[in-house]
Write a protein that holds these residues in place. Sequence first.
Motif, PDB file in Angstrom:
ATOM      1  N   VAL A   1      40.870 -44.919  34.253  1.00 38.26           N
ATOM      2  CA  VAL A   1      41.902 -45.781  33.654  1.00 38.26           C
ATOM      3  C   VAL A   1      42.673 -45.011  32.590  1.00 38.26           C
ATOM      4  CG1 VAL A   1      42.249 -47.849  32.244  1.00 38.26           C
ATOM      5  CG2 VAL A   1      40.693 -47.919  34.186  1.00 38.26           C
ATOM      6  N   PHE A   2      41.966 -44.206  31.823  1.00 41.19           N
ATOM      7  CA  PHE A   2      42.638 -43.412  30.788  1.00 41.19           C
ATOM      8  C   PHE A   2      43.624 -42.414  31.393  1.00 41.19           C
ATOM      9  CE2 PHE A   2      42.729 -39.574  28.108  1.00 41.19           C
ATOM     10  CZ  PHE A   2      43.365 -40.117  27.002  1.00 41.19           C
ATOM     11  N   PHE A   3      43.219 -41.746  32.475  1.00 41.49           N
ATOM     12  CA  PHE A   3      44.115 -40.790  33.114  1.00 41.49           C
ATOM     13  C   PHE A   3      45.324 -41.477  33.738  1.00 41.49           C
ATOM     14  CE2 PHE A   3      40.444 -37.687  33.347  1.00 41.49           C
ATOM     15  CZ  PHE A   3      40.983 -36.856  32.388  1.00 41.49           C
ATOM     16  N   VAL A   4      45.110 -42.638  34.337  1.00 44.38           N
ATOM     17  CA  VAL A   4      46.241 -43.396  34.894  1.00 44.38           C
ATOM     18  C   VAL A   4      47.180 -43.821  33.780  1.00 44.38           C
ATOM     19  CG1 VAL A   4      46.855 -45.555  36.043  1.00 44.38           C
ATOM     20  CG2 VAL A   4      45.016 -44.147  36.958  1.00 44.38           C
ATOM     21  N   TRP A   5      46.621 -44.231  32.645  1.00 39.17           N
ATOM     22  CA  TRP A   5      47.469 -44.623  31.525  1.00 39.17           C
ATOM     23  C   TRP A   5      48.243 -43.420  30.987  1.00 39.17           C
ATOM     24  CZ3 TRP A   5      47.822 -43.469  26.313  1.00 39.17           C
ATOM     25  CH2 TRP A   5      48.668 -44.299  25.576  1.00 39.17           C
ATOM     26  N   CYS A   6      47.615 -42.251  30.958  1.00 36.57           N
ATOM     27  CA  CYS A   6      48.319 -41.044  30.504  1.00 36.57           C
ATOM     28  C   CYS A   6      49.484 -40.698  31.430  1.00 36.57           C
ATOM     29  CB  CYS A   6      47.352 -39.869  30.405  1.00 36.57           C
ATOM     30  SG  CYS A   6      46.246 -39.965  28.995  1.00 36.57           S
TER      31      CYS A   6
END
Length: 69
Positions: free
Chosen positions: A6-11
């Motif tokens: 989720v963090f990478f998608v948000w980035c």
Amino acid sequence: MKVIGVFFVWCVLLVLCWPLALLALVLAPLLWLLALPFRLAGLCVGALFAFIKALLFLPARLLGSPAKA
């Protein structure tokens, strides 16, 4: 592992469209708060069904069923 994804998608969303990423960052806790009562209701309904099932199967448990080997 899910949090990292989720963090990478948000980035990626932050790089592509930062206003949308910031909006998602603000709205995520609000959506979680809105969904909380429904999750609690689902938990209570599941517990109620488990209780009813235990009550219905209580006579069979008390009388004993044939043991499976």
